[in-house]
Design a protein around this motif. Structure first.
Motif, PDB file in Angstrom:
ATOM      1  N   LEU B  60       0.615  -1.199  -0.042  1.00 57.21           N
ATOM      2  CA  LEU B  60      -0.067  -0.016   0.055  1.00 57.21           C
ATOM      3  C   LEU B  60       0.770   1.255  -0.014  1.00 57.21           C
ATOM      4  N   LEU B  61       2.012   1.166   0.599  1.00 58.03           N
ATOM      5  CA  LEU B  61       2.903   2.538   0.909  1.00 58.03           C
ATOM      6  C   LEU B  61       4.103   2.711  -0.195  1.00 58.03           C
ATOM      7  N   ALA B  62       4.713   1.862  -0.467  1.00 62.41           N
ATOM      8  CA  ALA B  62       5.842   1.773  -1.172  1.00 62.41           C
ATOM      9  C   ALA B  62       5.468   2.045  -2.739  1.00 62.41           C
ATOM     10  N   PRO B  63       4.576   1.426  -3.212  1.00 65.69           N
ATOM     11  CA  PRO B  63       4.386   1.580  -4.821  1.00 65.69           C
ATOM     12  C   PRO B  63       3.644   2.884  -4.997  1.00 65.69           C
ATOM     13  N   ASP B  64       3.044   3.657  -3.899  1.00 69.63           N
ATOM     14  CA  ASP B  64       1.781   4.458  -4.161  1.00 69.63           C
ATOM     15  C   ASP B  64       2.489   5.924  -4.109  1.00 69.63           C
ATOM     16  N   HIS B  65       2.844   6.769  -5.252  1.00 67.08           N
ATOM     17  CA  HIS B  65       3.705   7.769  -5.353  1.00 67.08           C
ATOM     18  C   HIS B  65       2.691   9.185  -4.888  1.00 67.08           C
ATOM     19  N   TYR B  66       1.383   8.852  -4.855  1.00 68.39           N
ATOM     20  CA  TYR B  66       0.600   9.752  -4.247  1.00 68.39           C
ATOM     21  C   TYR B  66       0.696  10.062  -2.785  1.00 68.39           C
ATOM     22  N   LEU B  67       0.959   8.927  -2.136  1.00 68.35           N
ATOM     23  CA  LEU B  67       1.548   8.812  -0.568  1.00 68.35           C
ATOM     24  C   LEU B  67       2.801   9.136  -0.354  1.00 68.35           C
ATOM     25  N   LEU B  81      10.694   4.896   3.883  1.00 65.62           N
ATOM     26  CA  LEU B  81       9.322   4.636   3.507  1.00 65.62           C
ATOM     27  C   LEU B  81       9.141   3.341   2.746  1.00 65.62           C
ATOM     28  N   GLY B  82      10.241   2.552   2.616  1.00 64.95           N
ATOM     29  CA  GLY B  82      10.223   1.486   1.857  1.00 64.95           C
ATOM     30  C   GLY B  82      10.431   1.612   0.288  1.00 64.95           C
TER      31      GLY B  82
END
Lengths: 470, 470, 470
Positions: B60-67, B81-82
């Protein structure tokens, strides 16, 4: 029969009753917070001398370009409004000027000026009828009498207005004497300066050669050599820091930045001081100086503000008679993505640096500025500015920046004004609109109300204080 | 005391009770329709291999550039952030990264990410408290445990999500092995590809020479001759068609198109493959290739998608360490009227062709794109995209395109995402905003409610299926 | 079972009940005011000859590019809609064309055309069911029958529509015979012309050489010398003034103006009439002519209208078969600040001059046009135009101009249409949207309701009459 002047408690809140109820609750959290005014143009001599303000026209009308530009646009001569010409002060009777202003209040319907003035008239001077031709003298006499009392002197108003800190703006050529006098006085009001070096940075300013010479006198540096010129900036930034300054400010035609090598920069400066720099050289020099200022900020911690995009002095006939800042500055389309890339590529990842960028081109909010600020650690978005610090403009800023930049890449509100009396009205407008926006997010179940209340306080108080290091 | 996580049934609907009631009724018509996802970036190997997703951070976090771009903008290192660097995978402990994300949820207030995440947390993982520092471990453990169960494998989620068809995006250099495996499997899920030839079309891509060589290997064509190069495209388009592809997609810096004579195009291609093409030649080549792709579409029926206007890799320091797609792509002002004229002048009146154009520059909606789409039979408007597929952005798209282009020159919603878990949340957001817009039209007596209900279904289901020929 | 056609009394008013109530009260003040139509494209022969309009298709569909461009965009041939080609009139059966139009009404959902048509169908022809495939013949027969009655002749409709004055638009090459006939008739309807000299001002117009020759014949001036050319304009402006003209109008690709010396202008004109003027010379000539027209306005009092920013005839295939004005004109980004500076620097402070500027680029409202109009005495803002005179477009105009320009630097509404039957519907739309905007200001306590009511009347009636000197 005069018409009542009513300052409604729900002004600027959304009409939908449910959303309005949320907005009221959020606003209750921020209504009484102290004012942080981190960027503006009040006159420090007001606070150092604490002399009475002059008459209503000289206080409220003649210096306020929002007001006289609108009257001028409908064919009213600036001379008749008390505005000083280059050739000398206005010969207009202040009361006659006020009556002219009063009789044309319909021109301000739907403008932010009408809201700011209503607040000043009602809250500061206790007037309860609307200004018009019939009440012009009542207004003039009421305000004029008040200004002669101690409660309306600058320091008293500063305290009544609950201003925690206010920043003025001075050029490096300013002596800072008023700021030193305030600092050394027994008055506790916090008035700081901002370092605005445009006169010694803009080769196209008509006074640039004299400014460089004066810059040398004030600093003892050889301001005609690149190293001496940069050293002079460092000295004056230190002088400004000594009177509480935490920011520099830069008003450029564009947002262009550059990252030249030291040798390139030195050659560019040599061409610039030799006189007759080309328009491209002048632009490139301003661009490079933003990066130089950022470099100095890494050392002295000044926040770097960029205010680009005004076409200054658009009306040559008016400029010849009245000079600068007479309502003839017009926004232009302003590009940021390529313009800021050299500066951000160089310093955008610096954790200790804060660059606050403003715009007069609202199309850049969602397209360029929010995406940039939502990525670069050093970049924050300044609030809606100048033509846009109005109810609609403030709302568009939030509607168009929040989704990509969030709230925490913005820095709260700047009043950016010389109209001291309306400063609380301007902050109140911003707080109300932010609460209106937050209330909409809550009403549409896009944000929890407890979180919205935290954001409201952060926008009104915490973020400007933190971003400007006040 | 953790705060409740509430996903309100009326989220994103207008606050006015009458309008909200209409929106509810319209939404009831579309809430349960299958998802048509005609353009996106999910990984086909998820569906061919059907292996469990890894831990919460990697999912959910490492691949999501919005986050991670938002977190980075506030000074949090991507390493923490991984996010994998070019030098190797992140050394961060996934749970520690998740805690950092959890503790900074306030940054996402008012952003679409907060809404998408709330849906995933609540609907997919059954969480009923908000994510924050205190609940970080509860979240991590809950999600991590779920991911080890069969119900959370890709195919199970695909079915649970009621996805009728999803398109991934592959380069002509992709083997399509995963798509072939899906096609040849006994699983009935429909996963198709889209033909995205940027690596062999953009002479400025750093891998362009190698890509041309690989393109030759895969096709057996002489990709260094103009005719062979075009033949290679035709071959690969046929290969893509064999795994269900119905569209090509083109991500260019601008929307420029060209309509060169065959001889001019051949000479241009010769300069391009010779290496060291000028920026203008590179731009012209990309421009001409859009027209060439349209010409091929006349034969194979592929829908042509144009995604222009991103300044890629704006942050050189970050690019050097982390590579592409790390949140440093920034929209730019994008011109369409002159740019698309060569293509539309050539093929815009073709009844059998569909060109879908997207924008990152919302100023083009009412000014350029709606007028173009409201005239040319071949042109349709893609939905709000990337920085703009948010509640405000989706609403601005409808407010600014409907009056000139209507609804039927638009093509419904694209999630355009690699964040598989949030796909239903994104479609739900689009359906809710479309219903909110339609409800306003109904409430203001600009559209009959029975017609609005038809439009809602068309936008959610019929139009994307028809426009993409699915 | 046909669906009811309902024209709701509250259409276009905000949904919030409190705000809607205010809007209703404001609208009651303006609903029945006479129509001032200061700029448009109706045909003066309708009013001079007063012949019956032809069938429904020729009256309502074939001349209305808003309608046939939308149908064309969905693949319907113009030939089938009754639109004349250059080669000759359409061979389509008018009833068959009408049926095609009727069956595709869903395309107009959410467009202003649907609202204008609903008004015409309901109020003018008394139809009470919606137009669709099933009611196509009912509509055709009802309208066709009505058009044969005296009540539907042009002068009768003009009177029934409560039009106080309407302006048509003619070229300097027009004989003005119809206007003279109206003036000399016993009919009291006021129909004036506007001076639109584009054919003799635009060197890039394909008929420019012939137009100059005809201009000489009509005026007896040597239109190939600069002084004779200017004298010809003065003569024709006087002719136009004699039939009630109070304005000139200029449709240019850009807003560029110039302020050349007489000698420079004369040399430029010599290059232009010699043929083969460069694109830059053509642009500069159009630019200079705006300033020349303003100079003439100082003498004859004509209001100067500038309508810039359309890319004309974008679709070459369509242009070759159907010619101009077939829905293939597309707005472009338009710059005003630098473009208007020469004209405004020269004449912007003239109290006796009125320049009304329009835009197809809404980004200029808040950024450029409102700031310019809020300063220069000579400059006023024309209303939302062409693609933007729709409910959303009209509202954006007010939202984005009011705060800086106020209401009194705007000039009310222009229908700018050739669709005579819908003129009251267009004015009604503008009145309703202005009341909706004013109601929001009142509901948010930004404007007193008594002041809002004055503004509503000024926008609907007083301002257009005053600005256009009617």
């Amino acid at each position: 029969m005069p018409k009542p002047l009513v300052l409604h408690d729900d002004r600027l809140f959304p009409a939908d009753p449910g959303t309005r109820g949320i907005a009221r609750r959020l606003y209750a959290e921020v209504r009484d917070l102290p004012i942080i005014s981190p960027h503006g143009h009040t006159d420090p001599s007001w606070f150092s001398r604490n002399e009475p303000f002059p008459n209503p026209t000289e206080l409220l009308l003649a210096p306020d370009h929002y007001l006289f530009r609108m009257l001028y646009s409908q064919g009213i001569a600036l001379e008749d409004l008390g505005v000083a010409a280059l050739a000398g002060p206005s010969q207009a009777d202040p009361r006659a000027a006020w009556r002219l202003f009063a009789a044309n209040q319909h021109l301000f319907r739907g403008t932010p000026s009408s809201g700011w003035l209503a607040w000043v008239f009602s809250k500061v001077f206790g007037l309860d009828v609307r200004l018009d031709a019939d009440t012009a003298d009542l207004y003039y006499d009421t305000i004029d009498a008040a200004l002669r009392t101690p409660e309306f002197r600058p320091r008293a108003l500063f305290e009544r207005y609950n201003i925690e800190v206010i920043a003025t703006t001075e050029s490096p050529l300013d002596s800072l004497a008023h700021h030193e006098a305030i600092r050394d006085s027994d008055w506790s009001g916090r008035v700081v300066s901002a370092y605005r070096p445009d006169p010694v940075v803009d080769p196209e300013h008509e006074q640039f050669p004299q400014a460089l010479a004066r810059f040398a006198e004030l600093t003892g540096e050889d301001t005609h050599s690149w190293s001496g010129y940069l050293a002079a900036h460092r000295r004056r930034r230190a002088d400004f820091a000594a009177v509480g300054t935490t920011s520099s400010d830069h008003g450029h035609p564009t947002a262009r930045t550059a990252d030249l090598s030291p040798a390139e920069a030195e050659r560019l400066f040599a061409r610039v001081v030799a006189g007759g720099a080309s328009a491209e050289d002048a632009e490139l020099f301003r661009a490079q100086m933003l990066t130089e200022m950022a470099r100095m900020s890494l050392d002295d911690g000044f926040v770097l503000q960029i205010h680009p995009g005004a076409f200054r002095n658009h009306n040559p006939g008016l400029f010849a008679r009245f000079g600068r800042d007479k309502g003839a500055d017009i926004p232009t389309a302003t590009e940021y993505v390529r313009a800021l890339q050299p500066l951000l590529g160089r310093f955008g990842n610096e954790p200790g640096l804060t660059i606050i960028v403003f715009t007069l081109d609202e199309t850049s909010y969602a397209r360029e500025l929010a995406p940039l600020a939502g990525h670069y650690p050093a970049l924050k978005l300044g609030p809606a500015w100048w033509f846009h610090d109005s109810p609609e403009g403030l709302m568009r800023f939030r509607e168009q920046t929040t989704e990509t930049a969030g709230f925490y890449n913005t820095v709260g509100f700047n009043d950016d004004t010389r109209a001291f009396l309306s400063i609380p009205a301007r902050h109140d407008t911003a707080r109300r609109i932010d609460c209106a926006w937050l209330a909409r997010l809550v009403a549409e179940h896009r944000l929890d109300e407890d979180a919205a209340a935290e954001v409201a306080v952060d926008l009104a108080y915490t973020l400007p204080k933190r971003a400007y290091r006040l």
